[in-house]
Design a protein around this motif. Structure first.
Motif: not given
Length: 215
Positions: A70-84
């Protein structure tokens, strides 16, 4: 309120659903500082697969934890969830070694604790039972990763024909457990087992797929 545990394909079969494989491929975690998060996951030994930014308002960073499909994604414009706000589990075959490795990389890891029907307790599970021993660590944004030691799967958690080992470390750990169990087997029988290879193989497959272990 009582909980009902479903084994195997009971749920799908009871609903009359034809099974279609659905393999979890990606989870997305929210971060506030992409480069800081990237440096953290590089530091703990996760494999960087991609870092691409096709436009000013989008950037995708992709990592794979060691031994994971399973891969892990993060970045800009990837999710509206709050950091952390992300919470996820990382299964390890040796939680002591995994914790030590993270600490050596400069990561703050919580103390061991264990969960089970008897409740939560401090330290490793006294018998190191599978699924019980745990520890927590977080990335710089506070996304929480829970280490969970799994040495064999409970019945119905893995298909009997799907046995595999995701890394050399997992295979080595399984071989060590098989060696220990085989030593007890020879003590019970009172003789040297010339077919130890077959016994090891049967034990390792049964352990991973949640079947009855050979005695």
């Amino acid at each position: 309120m009582s909980a009902t545990e479903v084994h195997g394909n009971d749920a799908a079969e009871s609903a009359g659903i034809a099974r279609i494989d659905m393999k979890l491929e990606v989870i997305v975690i929210p971060v506030s500082d992409i480069d800081r998060a990237k440096a953290f996951y590089v530091r703990i030994g996760w494999r960087l697969n991609a870092d691409r930014s096709p436009s000013d308002d989008f950037r995708l960073v992709q990592f794979t934890p060691p031994g994971s499909c399973c891969l892990v994604h993060f970045g800009k414009g990837v999710t509206p969830a709050a950091p952390g706000s992300a919470r996820a589990f990382l299964v390890v075959s040796d939680i002591v070694a995994a914790r030590n490795q993270l600490i050596a990389a400069g990561v703050e890891v919580g103390e061991f604790y264990h969960d089970g029907p008897e409740g939560r307790g401090d330290g490793l599970h006294p018998e190191r039972l599978t699924y019980r021993s745990r520890a927590l660590f977080s990335d710089p944004d506070g996304n929480v990763w829970q280490l969970q030691e799994v040495t064999n799967r409970l019945p119905g958690r893995v298909e009997p024909g799907a046995t595999s080992f995701s890394s050399a470390n997992d295979l080595a750990s399984a071989l060590l457990r098989a060696e220990t169990a085989h030593g007890e087997h020879e003590k019970r029988t009172g003789q040297c087992d010339a077919n130890w290879r077959d016994w090891y193989a049967a034990y390792m497959v049964a352990e991973q797929s949640g079947q009855n272990l050979p005695q």
